[in-house]
Enzyme design. Structure first.
Site, PDB file in Angstrom:
ATOM      1  N   PRO A  47       0.811  -1.228   0.000  1.00  0.00           N
ATOM      2  CG  PRO A  47       0.121  -0.905   2.226  1.00  0.00           C
ATOM      3  CD  PRO A  47       0.890  -1.849   1.342  1.00  0.00           C
ATOM      4  CG  ASP A  86       0.772   2.291   4.385  1.00  0.00           C
ATOM      5  OD1 ASP A  86       0.222   1.610   5.263  1.00  0.00           O
ATOM      6  OD2 ASP A  86       1.946   2.123   4.023  1.00  0.00           O
ATOM      7  CD  GLN A 557       8.956  -0.620   0.613  1.00  0.00           C
ATOM      8  OE1 GLN A 557       8.838  -1.079   1.735  1.00  0.00           O
ATOM      9  NE2 GLN A 557       8.583   0.616   0.318  1.00  0.00           N
ATOM     10  CE  LYS A 597       5.194  16.056  -6.659  1.00  0.00           C
ATOM     11  NZ  LYS A 597       3.903  16.065  -5.930  1.00  0.00           N
TER      12      LYS A 597
END
Length: 648
Positions: A47, A86, A557, A597
């Site tokens: 998630p 999540d 992960q 960004k």
């Protein structure tokens, strides 16, 4: 006779027509329905948070998660593909704190925990429609209608069951640990979150100070530290057992330090005289006077003496390490079990408390100058310099982290380390070197997992303690909580259940819930059970379709979702949570830096898709080193080349 064909094919437009056809005729659902009764191929989707938008880094595992289920479907298998979200944790709280203009636990509690949590709930799924739009535009088939959310009561209840199983197996305990802590957020971070923030090279004051031996008026241990603010909490000195130490005469004083460190403090051998040599083990248990007076009373508990630590070297400083068990992992382990208490005289925002009254209310790192000045005035400062080293920063506030002792709840991972290694041996890793390399070595060195957080928007730890005794009860279901409290329970969040109490069975007080919530990685690691509301529902289906056949996520992960999945499945069922895993590398900007960004160092993903089409982007990503667990420097030109040389 024939319809004219435009020689300049518009691939993005062609894809949009196909997507419309799939949507109108429910082709994805048909691919599942027509295989009713066929062999299941089980896929778990990790998630993401919906507090931000998807980017190129999401497109890599997303495309792999589309390819393999499609392939297995073509082989006749039934492949459900549930998306998940999540919903809890620091990312959501941080967004809400910025919106409300508040920070720290004190201001949240002044605002109201219930109001704060409901505000968090309102923004959790802020970008779900954008996620769905972009994921579908990439051509991925995935079920958004039957998605799972970690904040749903059924999901949360299964996690309570998981927690209770671990507790009953003796794998959960309360204790202390040194945790990386964000002062601005007033919360500890997981190791995974520390890796997200990364390390920066910083210049910190490095000082050498002298600790006078209690049985001598002119003999001192010299110790070195890059955290002067921890010196008020000094309780011991650490020496290497096999390190060579010397006692040197310097004027009217005698200094004890590592022989290998002499050249850092003396330019010429004529500046000192060696009067004694010995090994570190010969200096064990020597008492010295407290450098500062704040915890001098702990001398009766065995503090303010020397201990031996294998981690002590002569690479930096004096070869003698100042030890404050409230602020260092090695420090804490060294004094664990000695009877010397852990002192941590700082508040939630890492400001000194009244225990260190000289600097009460001052942020610890801001106290360095005053502490150094005082040591100089008292004649205890030997050397002051600047030291450049790598230091971890909070990935959200961009502020330095503080390592501090925190009481909390832990999973005793070392207790099942052999089982974890056995479980991992049954998993097929792609790339295969991760099995015994990055992931396997992480398991070999696995330490206790801190699963409690002093936060608000999360799954409450289902522990109730008696306020008049040591009696503890762990609740594993809503039914059990309703039976104990006599109240109907619809929502399991903190502000709904913290007031639920009952008389302690031992008759010595009232049962009250502890205030902490669970680490959100515990929630995502529980998804195989919680998405099925196991064991309260779907018991037969889950047990006949576990472990999963396939999962996929990024390399980061290995210390996040993969790790928590493996720990919980091994602890609960002595099985892997998944049998096959594809691990992709990270997507970087064209200059090799992290995509940002604020730096505007990459093109908006939708612009790339609208210019060249999702297929060109998918082919470019799948034909790159990123699918082999290596990093990819994303280049729009690469997507353009796929369009020219392959699709056209």
């Amino acid at each position: 006779m024939y319809k004219p064909v435009n020689p300049r094919v518009d691939f993005p437009k062609m894809e949009e027509n196909i997507l419309e056809f799939w949507e109108n005729h429910e082709i994805f659902q048909a691919s599942i329905d027509m295989r009713e009764g066929a062999q299941n191929y089980i896929f778990y989707d990790g998630p993401p948070f919906a507090t931000g938008l998807p980017h190129f880094g999401h497109f890599v595992p997303g495309t792999i998660k589309d390819i393999i289920p499609r392939y297995q479907t073509m082989k006749g298998k039934r492949v459900d593909r549930r998306f998940g979200w999540d919903c809890h944790g620091l990312p959501v709280e941080y967004e809400m704190m910025k919106t409300l203009g508040i920070s720290g636990t004190r201001q949240i509690e002044e605002y109201g925990v219930g109001k704060f949590n409901e505000s968090c709930r309102s923004i959790v799924l802020r970008y779900t429609s954008e996620w769905e739009k972009i994921v579908k535009r990439m051509g991925r088939w995935v079920d958004f209608e039957n998605d799972y959310k970690t904040m749903e009561p059924d999901y949360m209840e299964s996690i309570w069951w998981v927690f209770k199983q671990l507790y009953d197996k003796g794998l959960v305990y309360e204790g202390y640990s040194i945790m990386p802590y964000s002062p601005a957020l007033a919360t500890p971070l997981s190791n995974f979150e520390v890796n997200l923030g990364g390390y920066q090279d910083v210049d910190d004051p490095a000082i050498t100070v002298k600790f006078r031996l209690t049985d001598s008026s002119d003999t001192y241990f010299l110790a070195w530290t890059t955290t002067p603010w921890t010196l008020p909490s000094n309780l011991a000195l650490a020496l290497g057992p096999d390190v060579d130490y010397v006692k040197v005469k310097d004027g009217d004083e005698l200094y004890i330090m590592a022989e290998g460190a002499l050249e850092r403090y003396y330019r010429n051998q004529d500046d000192y005289e060696v009067v004694q040599r010995c090994k570190g083990r010969d200096l064990q248990g020597v008492s010295y006077e407290p450098l500062l007076p704040f915890f001098a009373e702990l001398m009766d508990s065995g503090a303010f003496r020397t201990f031996l630590g294998d981690y002590v070297t002569v690479e930096d400083g004096t070869g003698i390490v100042h030890t404050a068990p409230g602020f260092g992992e090695d420090d804490y382990r060294l004094l664990k079990g000695t009877g010397i208490p852990v002192v941590c005289p700082i508040d939630d925002e890492c400001r000194f408390t009244e225990e260190v009254d000289s600097w009460k209310g001052l942020f610890v790192k801001d106290a360095d100058k005053d502490i150094i000045r005082r040591l100089k005035e008292e004649g205890k400062l030997v050397k002051h310099e600047q030291y450049r080293h790598s230091y971890p920063f909070c990935y959200r506030t961009k502020m330095p982290l503080i390592y501090r002792a925190l009481s909390g709840w832990f999973v005793d991972v070392p207790k099942i380390r052999d089982l974890l290694l056995d479980v991992n041996s049954r998993i097929k890793w792609v790339p295969d070197h991760l099995k015994t390399g990055r992931f396997g070595k992480w398991l070999e060195q696995a330490r206790e997992w801190s699963i409690s957080r002093n936060r608000y928007w999360g799954n409450p730890i289902p522990i109730w303690k008696c306020d008049g005794s040591d009696y503890v009860e762990v609740i594993g279901s809503r039914e059990e909580l309703e039976r104990k409290s006599g109240s109907k329970v619809e929502d399991l969040h903190k502000h709904f259940i913290d007031d639920l109490t009952w008389e302690s069975p031992d008759g010595k007080g009232t049962m009250r819930r502890i205030p902490d919530v669970l680490d959100c990685w515990f929630e995502s690691g529980s998804m195989p059970y919680a998405q099925n509301h196991y064991p309260f529902e779907n018991k037969e289906f889950f047990e006949s379709n576990f472990p999963a056949d396939f999962i996929c996520e990024g390399l980061d992960q290995t210390r996040g979702w993969f790790y928590t999945l493996v720990i919980l499945a091994a602890a609960l069922f002595e099985q892997p949570a998944f049998m096959n895993v594809v691990v992709n590398g990270l997507v970087l900007a064209e200059d090799g830096k992290k995509m940002s960004k604020s730096d505007r160092n990459y093109t908006d993903p939708m612009e790339v898709i609208n210019s060249y089409g999702a297929d060109a982007l998918r082919f470019f990503l799948m034909n790159s080193a990123v699918v082999k667990g290596e990093d990819l420097k994303f280049s729009e030109e690469g997507v353009k080349d796929v369009l020219k040389n392959f699709l056209i």
